[in-house]
Design an enzyme around this catalytic site. Structure first.
Site, PDB file in Angstrom:
ATOM      1  N   GLY A 165     -40.477  40.457  15.130  1.00  0.00           N
ATOM      2  CA  GLY A 165     -41.944  40.453  15.184  1.00  0.00           C
ATOM      3  C   GLY A 165     -42.608  41.621  14.475  1.00  0.00           C
ATOM      4  O   GLY A 165     -43.779  41.894  14.693  1.00  0.00           O
ATOM      5  N   ASP A 212     -38.638  35.670   1.719  1.00  0.00           N
ATOM      6  CA  ASP A 212     -37.824  36.351   2.724  1.00  0.00           C
ATOM      7  C   ASP A 212     -36.355  35.939   2.628  1.00  0.00           C
ATOM      8  O   ASP A 212     -35.452  36.774   2.702  1.00  0.00           O
ATOM      9  CB  ASP A 212     -38.344  36.034   4.132  1.00  0.00           C
ATOM     10  CG  ASP A 212     -39.782  36.461   4.303  1.00  0.00           C
ATOM     11  OD1 ASP A 212     -40.285  37.195   3.436  1.00  0.00           O
ATOM     12  OD2 ASP A 212     -40.404  36.050   5.297  1.00  0.00           O
TER      13      ASP A 212
HETATM   14  C1  GLA Z   1     -43.999  35.800   5.449  1.00  0.00           C
HETATM   15  C2  GLA Z   1     -43.418  34.570   4.748  1.00  0.00           C
HETATM   16  C3  GLA Z   1     -43.169  34.846   3.255  1.00  0.00           C
HETATM   17  C4  GLA Z   1     -44.402  35.456   2.585  1.00  0.00           C
HETATM   18  C5  GLA Z   1     -44.964  36.611   3.424  1.00  0.00           C
HETATM   19  C6  GLA Z   1     -46.287  37.113   2.882  1.00  0.00           C
HETATM   20  O1  GLA Z   1     -43.053  36.822   5.485  1.00  0.00           O
HETATM   21  O2  GLA Z   1     -42.223  34.156   5.349  1.00  0.00           O
HETATM   22  O3  GLA Z   1     -42.772  33.651   2.621  1.00  0.00           O
HETATM   23  O4  GLA Z   1     -45.372  34.480   2.349  1.00  0.00           O
HETATM   24  O5  GLA Z   1     -45.171  36.248   4.774  1.00  0.00           O
HETATM   25  O6  GLA Z   1     -46.127  37.660   1.618  1.00  0.00           O
END
Ligand code: GLA
Length: 364
Positions: free
Chosen positions: A115, A165
């Site tokens: 989180g 990510d």
């Molecule tokens: C989260 C999402 C990513 C990206 C970020 C913002 O981490 O999982 O794909 O969009 O927010 O940059």
């Protein structure tokens, strides 16, 4: 936490495969990935490890050491319970791709904070898929693993996330920044500016609106792209081209266009001072145009930006709470982190230093 418990003790057998994957922090390029844009994350030292073995019965058994929780599921059952929905999501996307997955015992241990916007979920997905690749000898490369992890997150955890990510967790390392073109998945490892290092601090503000606010921003960007007649906002490079849009689409689109430009400038080998300015501008844009900051994050970023030795600071990840990242002079991250934290927490916040990891320090 009971760190004594391991796979063997929970499942009464040794694991047959084990895999790890790191969390990530994003230096620049926020909310650009679902607009086909550019991102610049790096892996953090904190990681998730998944140990897997074959279940002796017809059910999956998932155990999380941090949560001290075991979830038992029939192989055809669904779940929306926390960590197990990510594990089951990974199993389901492989099944959908035609792979047979036997009933499994899975043991999860993680040092990635949950989180804080450091991608604990992507680390879990990538570790699980890597573990399954090794257990079942699957022919999956690291990009495919990231794509399957993203699918698991969208289809089974309900966040319409981009690919940043999972790509960062699957392909980045802590020594480099991963410049990723999220449209083509072309990528390049780049270095931080000379004589700098990264400081990551948690604001202590929970990311309560992250799910709904995130999906709403994504929908606004898609509407803006449609009104501008482009496939994605990535296709606009001139910020003035968005000025005819109605609010709030104008500001959302302006953030994405200027943020992509900031990433592309930052990777040209700019000095630390300029890299830091780009990070500061990114925070302002996320706060005013994209509206994903909150007062606690703004305060922490402000304290960082006004501390000697800090080149720039911004919120990182989706926003709505969670962590900030700062670019600081080499060797200064710990001391800067500690002095900013003291000030921030004296204002009734509960912040923390996440990178560099401090618990390696000797106790005096
Ligand atoms: C989260 C999402 C990513 C990206 C970020 C913002 O981490 O999982 O794909 O969009 O927010 O940059």
């Amino acid at each position: 936490m009971n760190t004594q418990v391991d796979f063997q003790q929970i499942f009464n057998a040794a694991p047959q495969a084990e895999a790890s994957a790191p969390g990530r922090v994003n230096l620049l390029g926020e909310h650009t990935d679902y607009n086909d844009g550019f991102v610049l994350p790096t892996a953090i030292p904190q990681h998730t490890t998944v140990s897997i073995g074959f279940s002796p019965n017809q059910n999956h058994h998932f155990y999380s050491l941090e949560l001290q929780e075991q979830i038992d599921l029939e192989t055809t059952a669904d779940t929306d319970e926390g960590f197990s929905s990510y594990l089951l999501g990974c199993i389901r996307v492989l099944e959908k791709a035609g792979q047979q997955i036997p009933p499994l015992n899975v043991f999860v241990v993680s040092t990635v904070p949950i989180g804080s916007g450091l991608s604990s979920s992507a680390a879990l997905e990538v570790a699980m898929l890597r573990g399954l690749r090794s257990l079942l000898d699957l022919n999956l490369d690291d990009v495919k693993i990231a794509q399957l992890g993203q699918k698991a997150e969208i289809q089974y955890a309900g966040v319409q996330c981009g690919i940043m990510d999972q790509m960062a967790s699957s392909l980045a390392d802590p020594q480099h920044l991963l410049l990723l073109d999220t449209r083509t998945l072309d990528r390049q490892l780049v270095r931080l500016p000379d004589d700098t290092e990264i400081l990551v601090m948690d604001s202590g503000i929970p990311r309560t609106l992250a799910g709904s606010g995130y999906n709403q921003r994504r929908a606004e960007c898609e509407a803006a792209a449609q009104q501008l007649g482009v496939k994605a906002l990535r296709d606009i490079t001139d910020p003035t081209a968005v000025e005819a849009l109605p609010e709030p689409l104008l500001r959302r689109a302006r953030h994405v266009v200027t943020e992509n430009n900031r990433v592309l400038e930052a990777i040209q080998g700019v000095p630390a001072e300029r890299f830091g300015e780009l990070m500061n501008a990114s925070h302002t844009s996320l706060r005013d145009d994209y509206e994903v900051s909150v007062p606690g994050l703004d305060r922490l970023v402000d304290l960082l930006q006004h501390t000697a030795g800090v080149f720039g600071a911004r919120l990182t990840g989706a926003g709505f709470g969670g962590a900030c990242v700062a670019l600081v002079a080499t060797g200064k991250a710990k001391t800067i982190g500690q002095s900013v934290l003291e000030r921030y927490n004296s204002e009734a916040h509960q912040g923390a230093i996440l990178v560099p990891e401090l618990d390696a320090e000797p106790i005096v």
